[in-house]
Enzyme design. Structure first.
Site, PDB file in Angstrom:
ATOM      1  N   ALA A  74     -18.519  71.827  45.599  1.00 42.16           N
ATOM      2  CA  ALA A  74     -16.853  72.113  46.072  1.00 42.16           C
ATOM      3  C   ALA A  74     -16.587  71.463  47.389  1.00 42.16           C
ATOM      4  O   ALA A  74     -17.319  71.475  48.433  1.00 42.16           O
ATOM      5  CB  ALA A  74     -16.928  73.894  46.475  1.00 42.16           C
ATOM      6  N   TYR A 141     -12.956  61.508  55.133  1.00 38.12           N
ATOM      7  CA  TYR A 141     -13.935  62.167  54.118  1.00 38.12           C
ATOM      8  C   TYR A 141     -15.375  61.763  54.116  1.00 38.12           C
ATOM      9  O   TYR A 141     -16.121  62.557  54.065  1.00 38.12           O
ATOM     10  CB  TYR A 141     -13.372  61.681  52.719  1.00 38.12           C
ATOM     11  N   PHE A 169     -21.147  57.082  43.770  1.00 36.24           N
ATOM     12  CA  PHE A 169     -20.367  55.886  44.042  1.00 36.24           C
ATOM     13  C   PHE A 169     -19.057  56.321  43.250  1.00 36.24           C
ATOM     14  O   PHE A 169     -18.572  57.344  43.160  1.00 36.24           O
ATOM     15  CB  PHE A 169     -20.928  54.507  43.560  1.00 36.24           C
ATOM     16  N   GLY A 284      -8.384  53.343  55.144  1.00 36.47           N
ATOM     17  CA  GLY A 284      -9.735  53.660  54.880  1.00 36.47           C
ATOM     18  C   GLY A 284     -10.559  53.157  53.803  1.00 36.47           C
ATOM     19  O   GLY A 284     -11.640  53.550  53.518  1.00 36.47           O
ATOM     20  N   ASP A 285      -9.785  52.260  52.801  1.00 43.80           N
ATOM     21  CA  ASP A 285     -10.606  51.832  51.640  1.00 43.80           C
ATOM     22  C   ASP A 285     -11.539  50.792  52.090  1.00 43.80           C
ATOM     23  O   ASP A 285     -11.118  49.651  52.632  1.00 43.80           O
ATOM     24  CB  ASP A 285      -9.453  51.374  50.788  1.00 43.80           C
TER      25      ASP A 285
HETATM   26  N1  UDP Z   1      -6.528  52.252  43.667  1.00 43.87           N
HETATM   27  C1  UDP Z   1      -5.398  51.595  43.149  1.00 43.87           C
HETATM   28  N2  UDP Z   1      -4.518  52.255  42.740  1.00 43.87           N
HETATM   29  C2  UDP Z   1      -4.437  53.558  42.402  1.00 43.87           C
HETATM   30  C3  UDP Z   1      -5.872  54.292  42.731  1.00 43.87           C
HETATM   31  C4  UDP Z   1      -6.876  53.583  43.313  1.00 43.87           C
HETATM   32  O1  UDP Z   1      -5.370  50.375  43.517  1.00 43.87           O
HETATM   33  O2  UDP Z   1      -3.329  54.276  41.970  1.00 43.87           O
HETATM   34  C5  UDP Z   1      -7.892  51.525  44.233  1.00 43.87           C
HETATM   35  C6  UDP Z   1      -8.278  52.247  45.524  1.00 43.87           C
HETATM   36  O3  UDP Z   1      -7.622  51.802  46.518  1.00 43.87           O
HETATM   37  C7  UDP Z   1      -9.642  51.850  45.634  1.00 43.87           C
HETATM   38  C8  UDP Z   1     -10.196  51.926  44.063  1.00 43.87           C
HETATM   39  O4  UDP Z   1      -8.966  51.623  43.266  1.00 43.87           O
HETATM   40  O5  UDP Z   1      -9.810  50.550  46.149  1.00 43.87           O
HETATM   41  C9  UDP Z   1     -10.854  53.021  43.611  1.00 43.87           C
HETATM   42  O6  UDP Z   1      -9.969  54.099  44.154  1.00 43.87           O
HETATM   43  P1  UDP Z   1     -10.498  55.683  43.645  1.00 43.87           P
HETATM   44  O7  UDP Z   1      -9.357  56.376  44.341  1.00 43.87           O
HETATM   45  O8  UDP Z   1     -10.352  55.699  42.272  1.00 43.87           O
HETATM   46  O9  UDP Z   1     -11.912  55.901  44.311  1.00 43.87           O
HETATM   47  P2  UDP Z   1     -12.466  55.696  45.798  1.00 43.87           P
HETATM   48  O10 UDP Z   1     -13.385  54.223  45.842  1.00 43.87           O
HETATM   49  O11 UDP Z   1     -11.573  55.699  46.672  1.00 43.87           O
HETATM   50  O12 UDP Z   1     -13.426  56.640  45.908  1.00 43.87           O
END
Ligand code: UDP
Length: 331
Positions: A74, A141, A169, A284-285
């Site tokens: 959760a 997060y 991952f 944050g990515d």
């Molecule tokens: N992403 C994107 N468009 C979207 C959703 C995600 O370009 O509509 C990109 C996001 O910026 C990241 C990758 O896809 O680089 C994976 O994102 P996700 O949210 O699935 O997982 P995360 O890696 O953030 O846990």
């Protein structure tokens, strides 16, 4: 064993609950249904609707049921959201985990499997990422989860807790045609791409095309949810042994795919042109996150059964195509 699964109405928690039941365990799901779905809880599991902030509710749960171990799913999970409302992440993910650990301590339940994340690593110094690489989250997060890992270390040292922390991952795919990812709102890449294929969105926004990667888009390591689930069961077996040390494992396939590559695979799977629009970066990515999962392979004999991205996307497509409204599509 009787396992308490927090977040067992969610995506990964429900898949793990089902695997636990299949392996002959009893499952008590604890979920406030804020993000999860009642219909996702396997029929043979008991569902207790409650909130982890409610210590009295947890105490009653531990008092009335002989729980042997806890699996804690959760949590709030969206990195982008955490950069807008970090307080919610520290409350839900960190403070509530502490409440759960305190309740376990009072009830003398000391086996814990924690849903951790690749977001612990931030922008990693090397690829693939190994377990003892520097932990430096780039989003709230990841920080909210790192704090729980740190607490677990002290609970192990001081209170003799046995725990596994599994750093997921990018979890993806569906374990069965009728059990898959159904977040509200959906922010994850693969389901958002598939929404375009279903005509529910006109295009996919690619968040950032100026990253230092070959095609400029972020690279991630996608892992099938059933392979993740298997790792939880293997960890549980080890935690049942006296004196097992902390189990810290990265979980991925060791192979990265850019956002554009994932779109390309989804074009092949769905037969849809999947238009994209190049958009701004999401806060944050990190640019690249790829796991080394050598440690869990070596220690626990874990082997991914569905490492192929096309297979992962196909399973997600089968679920999403037949359940366009997620669990709301269920009879
Ligand atoms: N992403 C994107 N468009 C979207 C959703 C995600 O370009 O509509 C990109 C996001 O910026 C990241 C990758 O896809 O680089 C994976 O994102 P996700 O949210 O699935 O997982 P995360 O890696 O953030 O846990």
């Amino acid at each position: 064993m009787r396992i308490l699964v927090t977040g067992g109405a969610g995506y990964i928690g429900s898949v793990v609950s089902e695997e636990l039941l299949q392996a002959g365990h009893e499952v008590v799901v604890f979920d406030n249904l804020s993000r999860g779905h009642r219909q996702a809880v396997p029929k043979k599991a008991e569902l207790v609707v409650g909130d982890l902030a409610d210590r009295a509710c947890l105490d009653e749960l531990f008092r009335s049921r002989a729980i042997d171990a806890v699996m804690h799913f959760a949590a709030l999970i969206e990195a982008g959201e955490s950069m807008k409302a970090p307080e919610q992440f520290f409350r839900n993910n960190t403070a509530n985990a502490l409440t759960l650990l305190e309740a376990m301590l009072a009830a003398r339940v000391k086996s814990f499997v924690f849903s951790s994340t690749a977001a612990l690593f931030g922008n990693p110094a090397r690829t693939p990422i190994e377990e003892d690489d520097t932990l430096q989250p780039t989003n709230a997060y990841g920080e909210s989860k790192l704090l729980v890992e740190r607490m677990l270390g002290w609970f192990h040292q001081i209170h003799g807790f046995r725990y596994a922390s599994l750093r997921y991952f990018n979890a993806a795919g569906a374990s069965r045609p009728d059990r898959g990812e159904a977040h509200r709102p959906e922010t994850h890449l693969i389901p958002r791409i598939l929404d375009v294929a279903l005509g529910r969105a006109p295009h996919l926004n690619i968040f950032g095309c100026d990253y230092p990667t070959p095609d400029g888009t972020c690279i991630r390591d996608y892992i099938h949810v059933s392979d993740l689930a298997r790792a939880h069961l293997l960890a549980l077996e080890v935690l049942a042994l006296e004196n097992s040390g902390p189990l810290l494992y990265n979980l991925g396939n060791g192979q990265g795919f850019s956002v554009r590559e994932v779109v390309e695979v989804a074009r092949r799977v769905t037969g849809h042109p999947l238009p994209v629009i190049e958009s701004a970066r999401r806060a944050g990515d990190p640019a690249v996150l790829i796991a080394s999962s050598e440690k869990i392979r070596r220690d626990l004999g874990w082997q991914p059964r569905f490492p192929d991205l096309k297979t992962i996307v196909e399973s997600a497509w089968q679920w999403q195509r037949t359940h366009p409204d997620g669990y709301g599509s269920m009879p």
